[in-house]
Design an enzyme around this catalytic site. Structure first.
Site, PDB file in Angstrom:
ATOM      1  N   SER A 182       0.819  -1.204   0.000  1.00  0.00           N
ATOM      2  CA  SER A 182       0.000   0.000   0.000  1.00  0.00           C
ATOM      3  C   SER A 182       0.864   1.270   0.000  1.00  0.00           C
ATOM      4  CB  SER A 182      -0.966  -0.043   1.181  1.00  0.00           C
ATOM      5  OG  SER A 182      -1.966   0.901   0.999  1.00  0.00           O
ATOM      6  N   MET A 183       0.793   2.123   1.034  1.00  0.00           N
ATOM      7  CA  MET A 183       1.702   3.282   1.049  1.00  0.00           C
ATOM      8  C   MET A 183       3.158   2.823   1.132  1.00  0.00           C
ATOM      9  SD  MET A 183       0.156   6.458   3.128  1.00  0.00           S
ATOM     10  CE  MET A 183      -1.491   7.123   2.820  1.00  0.00           C
ATOM     11  N   TRP A 207      -0.135   2.323  -3.172  1.00  0.00           N
ATOM     12  CA  TRP A 207      -0.911   3.573  -3.129  1.00  0.00           C
ATOM     13  C   TRP A 207       0.062   4.740  -3.212  1.00  0.00           C
ATOM     14  CZ3 TRP A 207      -1.254   8.179  -0.649  1.00  0.00           C
ATOM     15  CH2 TRP A 207      -2.488   8.867  -0.672  1.00  0.00           C
ATOM     16  N   ASP A 228      -9.652  -4.302  -5.044  1.00  0.00           N
ATOM     17  CA  ASP A 228      -9.092  -3.269  -4.153  1.00  0.00           C
ATOM     18  C   ASP A 228      -9.939  -1.996  -4.240  1.00  0.00           C
ATOM     19  OD1 ASP A 228      -7.521  -1.418  -2.751  1.00  0.00           O
ATOM     20  OD2 ASP A 228      -5.644  -2.297  -3.460  1.00  0.00           O
ATOM     21  N   HIS A 260      -7.436  -5.190  -1.176  1.00  0.00           N
ATOM     22  CA  HIS A 260      -6.286  -4.377  -0.792  1.00  0.00           C
ATOM     23  C   HIS A 260      -5.413  -5.098   0.228  1.00  0.00           C
ATOM     24  CE1 HIS A 260      -3.983  -0.756  -0.308  1.00  0.00           C
ATOM     25  NE2 HIS A 260      -4.206  -0.730   0.998  1.00  0.00           N
TER      26      HIS A 260
HETATM   27  O1  9J3 Z   1      -2.964   0.773   3.269  1.00  0.00           O
HETATM   28  C1  9J3 Z   1      -2.577   1.872   2.802  1.00  0.00           C
HETATM   29  O2  9J3 Z   1      -1.414   2.351   2.942  1.00  0.00           O
HETATM   30  C2  9J3 Z   1      -3.695   2.611   2.120  1.00  0.00           C
HETATM   31  C3  9J3 Z   1      -3.515   4.004   1.743  1.00  0.00           C
HETATM   32  C4  9J3 Z   1      -4.704   4.820   2.139  1.00  0.00           C
HETATM   33  O3  9J3 Z   1      -5.651   4.389   2.778  1.00  0.00           O
HETATM   34  O4  9J3 Z   1      -4.657   6.067   1.755  1.00  0.00           O
HETATM   35  C5  9J3 Z   1      -5.713   6.938   2.157  1.00  0.00           C
HETATM   36  C6  9J3 Z   1      -5.151   8.174   2.749  1.00  0.00           C
END
Ligand code: 9J3
Ligand code: ZN
Length: 313
Positions: A182-183, A207, A228, A260
């Site tokens: 993700s991030m 992300w 996702d 996700h």
């Molecule tokens: O799991 C993540 O890092 C999701 C990224 C996310 O929720 O971004 C919204 C600000």
């Protein structure tokens, strides 16, 4: 230095040899070749394998079942790195092959996603290390850190691993990679962008607000998930893949019936193709090219696969 029976040879004496000496040298070479063949049958290069012409190759010849299995051929040890003992990232756990008989290993640092901890990506530690990598699963400084910060923390963790950690002598500092969820996957792209020396990058349902990655020169395998809704592939993984240079070794694997959070627990498809990508590009191990090229077909677990093939051309 590791013994290398296929290519290592004793120093050549200077000057020319007479006929008798040349005949003796020929018999010696034949004996050495026979010895090399015999040595290749022994357990020299990892469990059950022979040493290779590629000095970075580790472990036996791969099979599909071997890279799909819950554990690879190497027994794994682990050591924890306290957040209090480091700066620039949040500490973590280092998983590494227990043996010191196979020389150094390539390494990969792995970051979790927003609000998440190392535990969310911990399954990858022993899974990848048992195939012959040193793996550093990390915590970030805060769980709210953004992708650019996560990218810097991945690089700081690799620097810690290779320069200061208790296993630093087990790691080949010239063969490193990054992964993240993700991030942390967005951070994986950031890390590759800022450190071209990295050999492999694998963002997992990544992300990022930045959609274009023309600067990346590190071979990159992006995993997306068809279901996702947090980092939808249409606005994250797919444009990230499309935004990589077409001349790069790059791939996009969209997981079927996935979310996700699919990368947060043991997953055979993620493991199989991550191992293949890390082996192919961190170890330069072309024995794994068979799993990446021709491109995998859609299946019960693969919604879609895009990439270039063959690699390294
Ligand atoms: O799991 C993540 O890092 C999701 C990224 C996310 O929720 O971004 C919204 C600000
Ligand atoms: Zn960009």
């Amino acid at each position: 230095m590791r013994f290398h029976p296929h290519t290592d040879s004793p120093p050549r004496p200077g000057g020319s040899l007479g006929h008798g000496a040349r005949r003796r040298a020929g018999r010696l070479a034949a004996a050495a070749a026979a010895l090399a063949v015999a040595v290749c049958l022994g357990p020299l290069n990892g469990p059950g394998a022979h040493a290779a012409d590629n000095p970075y190759e580790r472990g036996p010849a791969p099979t599909a079942s071997g890279i799909e299995a819950p554990r690879g051929p190497y027994a794994v040890s682990q050591t924890s790195v306290s957040a209090l003992s480091v700066t620039g990232f949040g500490g973590g756990t280092i998983y590494y092959p227990t043996t010191t008989a196979d020389g150094t290993f390539g390494a990969v640092a792995i970051a979790p996603g927003y609000t998440a901890y190392e535990s969310s990506i911990a399954w990858l530690g022993p899974r990848l290390a048992s195939q012959g990598f040193v793996v550093f699963t990390i915590d970030t400084l805060t769980t709210l850190d953004q992708p650019d910060s996560r990218g810097r923390q991945l690089l700081t963790a690799l620097d810690h691993l290779t320069q200061r950690s208790s296993v630093r002598t087990r790691v080949d500092a010239s063969r490193l990679g990054v992964m993240g969820h993700s991030m942390g996957g967005g951070g994986t792209l950031e890390a590759a962008k800022s450190r071209p020396a990295l050999r492999a990058a694998i963002p997992l349902t990544p992300w990022n607000l930045d959609k274009t990655w023309p600067e990346v020169t590190t071979p990159t395998l992006i995993f997306g998930a068809d279901g996702d809704t947090i980092a939808p592939v249409a606005s994250h993984a797919e444009p990230f893949y499309a935004g990589l240079s077409p001349s790069l070794d790059r791939a996009y694997l969209e997981l079927n019936s996935a979310t996700h959070f699919t990368p947060n627990s043991s997953n055979t498809t993620i493991a199989k193709y991550s191992i293949s990508w890390l082996k192919r590009f961190i170890d330069n191990d072309t024995r794994y090219e068979q799993f990446l090229c021709p491109l995998p077909r859609p299946s019960l677990t693969i919604e879609e696969y895009r990439g270039n093939c063959p690699h390294g051309s």
